[in-house]
Design a protein around this motif. Structure first.
Motif, PDB file in Angstrom:
ATOM      1  N   ALA A  86     -74.561-111.426   2.596  1.00  0.00           N
ATOM      2  CA  ALA A  86     -74.136-112.737   2.120  1.00  0.00           C
ATOM      3  C   ALA A  86     -75.307-113.693   2.198  1.00  0.00           C
ATOM      4  O   ALA A  86     -76.150-113.590   3.101  1.00  0.00           O
ATOM      5  N   ASN A  87     -75.373-114.621   1.278  1.00  0.00           N
ATOM      6  CA  ASN A  87     -76.435-115.611   1.294  1.00  0.00           C
ATOM      7  C   ASN A  87     -76.370-116.490   2.531  1.00  0.00           C
ATOM      8  O   ASN A  87     -77.403-116.898   3.062  1.00  0.00           O
ATOM      9  N   ASN A  88     -75.157-116.734   3.023  1.00  0.00           N
ATOM     10  CA  ASN A  88     -75.009-117.683   4.118  1.00  0.00           C
ATOM     11  C   ASN A  88     -74.544-116.987   5.397  1.00  0.00           C
ATOM     12  O   ASN A  88     -75.358-116.482   6.156  1.00  0.00           O
ATOM     13  N   MET A  89     -73.246-116.862   5.605  1.00  0.00           N
ATOM     14  CA  MET A  89     -72.730-116.341   6.869  1.00  0.00           C
ATOM     15  C   MET A  89     -71.823-115.135   6.637  1.00  0.00           C
ATOM     16  O   MET A  89     -71.205-114.999   5.584  1.00  0.00           O
TER      17      MET A  89
ATOM     18  N   GLY B 176     -74.894-120.637  -0.131  1.00  0.00           N
ATOM     19  CA  GLY B 176     -73.711-121.064   0.597  1.00  0.00           C
ATOM     20  C   GLY B 176     -72.566-120.077   0.614  1.00  0.00           C
ATOM     21  O   GLY B 176     -71.547-120.331   1.252  1.00  0.00           O
ATOM     22  N   GLU B 177     -72.693-118.945  -0.069  1.00  0.00           N
ATOM     23  CA  GLU B 177     -71.586-117.985  -0.096  1.00  0.00           C
ATOM     24  C   GLU B 177     -71.532-117.183   1.198  1.00  0.00           C
ATOM     25  O   GLU B 177     -72.564-116.809   1.776  1.00  0.00           O
ATOM     26  N   ASN B 178     -70.298-116.865   1.604  1.00  0.00           N
ATOM     27  CA  ASN B 178     -70.055-116.163   2.857  1.00  0.00           C
ATOM     28  C   ASN B 178     -69.210-114.915   2.611  1.00  0.00           C
ATOM     29  O   ASN B 178     -68.425-114.854   1.665  1.00  0.00           O
TER      30      ASN B 178
ATOM     31  N   ILE C 113     -65.989-108.659   2.983  1.00  0.00           N
ATOM     32  CA  ILE C 113     -64.624-109.172   3.001  1.00  0.00           C
ATOM     33  C   ILE C 113     -64.665-110.643   3.387  1.00  0.00           C
ATOM     34  O   ILE C 113     -65.325-111.014   4.365  1.00  0.00           O
ATOM     35  N   SER C 114     -63.968-111.487   2.643  1.00  0.00           N
ATOM     36  CA  SER C 114     -63.845-112.902   2.966  1.00  0.00           C
ATOM     37  C   SER C 114     -62.378-113.238   3.152  1.00  0.00           C
ATOM     38  O   SER C 114     -61.532-112.879   2.321  1.00  0.00           O
TER      39      SER C 114
END
Length: 360
Positions: free
Chosen positions: A312-315, A287-289, A293-294
């Motif tokens: 990233a694992n998700n998006m 679920g990490e995005n 850079i976030s």
């Protein structure tokens, strides 16, 4: 006694200092990691006349019985502690200041436990917000509650120091700061990748210390490891820029141990990241995005940056923007990967109102 550091000393009474029958004036001193098996982890005062402790900082001192930082005992005249800061001290009876005689504490911070055995004037239980870093720095950040909290009334306190530990003028603002150092950070901060001739040991340490609208200038080189990844502006609009303005020569290498920047506290596009490469970011938990850079519920201006080899694992393998009004200009976002297939380079989520220009 002024502008001294007492560290790691120990004794039965007064781990760093024991004063008997004298007239001590102690200013702009730092007492850390001192201990006493009985009382007065840092200082014990016995039968003295009008002891004065002014603009000192006491951290992580301890006593086996009473007065983790200071013990006043059998005083001939009242003692006074002014404009001083106490944090992390410990003792079964009064972790910071114990008084078996007359005394008072005025305009002080006692983090975690305010003394009960002596009169208090304008004293507070507050977290001091030290600069930190490695080695740990006990100067105050610009957002510390200790800034301007002290008194500058020289008629009431004639021995207030006109300079701090570093011989910088007091006060720097509306009033004296508490503790041994007056907060006087420049608006321009300079860092080097190897930490030599650097204002702070890491990018995060510089961010933690500086005030809003400051600029952190990075010399060319590769920045990696703790303090140089997962950089959080903590809601302050700052600029982090390379001195050369060339992202090929100024690199934040995440080494697959996290992301480069993590903004989530309402920063605006007045926050600037310019002339840097963020590479090898990896946020692999489910679920990490935002591998590089976030930016969630915050905004930033990214200019002349490269985001490379992040996942990233998700998006948002390279960049993840959620409820953000960021501005991305003249950047390269390439060879990044979102494991679930959404936004390998950039993911715009939840009505992210971002402008992207001249970007590959």
């Amino acid at each position: 006694i002024t502008r001294c550091v007492f560290k790691g000393n120990s004794s039965d009474f007064g781990g760093a200092m024991y004063s008997v029958g004298s007239y001590p004036l102690i200013t702009n001193c730092l007492f850390i990691d001192n201990s006493a098996t009985d009382s007065g982890g840092a200082i014990e005062v016995n039968s003295d006349v009008a002891t004065r402790v002014i603009n000192c900082t006491f951290v992580n001192n301890s006593a086996g019985i009473e007065g983790g930082a200071i013990n006043f005992k059998y005083l001939a005249d009242p003692a006074i502690v002014v404009n001083s800061l106490f944090s992390g001290n410990s003792a079964p009876d009064e972790p910071h200041v114990h008084s078996g005689s007359d005394g008072s504490a005025e305009y002080c911070i006692f983090n975690g436990s305010v003394p009960t055995g002596l009169p208090l004037i304008n004293c507070h239980d507050l977290a001091p917000d030290f600069i930190g870093g490695d080695p740990f720095d006990y100067r105050l950040t610009c957002s510390s509650p200790g800034v301007d909290l002290g008194s500058s009334d020289t008629s009431s306190y004639p021995y207030l120091p006109a300079e701090d530990f570093e011989r910088e003028a007091r006060p720097n603002g509306a009033s004296h700061d508490v503790g041994y150092d007056e907060m006087t950070l420049p608006s321009d901060i300079y860092l080097t990748a190897d930490g030599v001739n650097s204002d702070f040991p890491s990018i995060q340490a510089a961010v933690n210390a500086c005030c809003a609208n400051s600029t952190i200038w990075l010399a060319d080189g590769t920045y990696s490891g703790e303090g140089n990844i997962n950089i959080d502006f903590h809601g302050k609009d700052l600029a982090v820029r390379s001195m050369s303005d060339n992202p090929d020569d100024c690199i934040i290498d995440c080494e697959s141990a996290g992301r480069g920047f993590n903004l989530s506290s309402g920063e605006t596009t007045n926050s600037l990241i310019q002339g840097l490469t963020v590479r090898s970011g990896n946020v692999g938990n489910p679920g990490e995005n935002g591998g590089g850079i976030s930016c969630i519920n915050a905004s930033v201006t990214l200019r002349k940056c490269i985001v490379l080899w992040c996942q990233a694992n998700n998006m948002g393998g390279g960049i993840f923007l959620n409820n953000s009004q960021s501005f991305i200009d003249r950047c390269k976002v390439r060879e990044n990967w979102a494991q679930n297939g959404e936004g390998g380079g950039i993911m715009f989520y939840n009505f992210a109102n971002t402008v992207v220009t001249n970007t590959v």
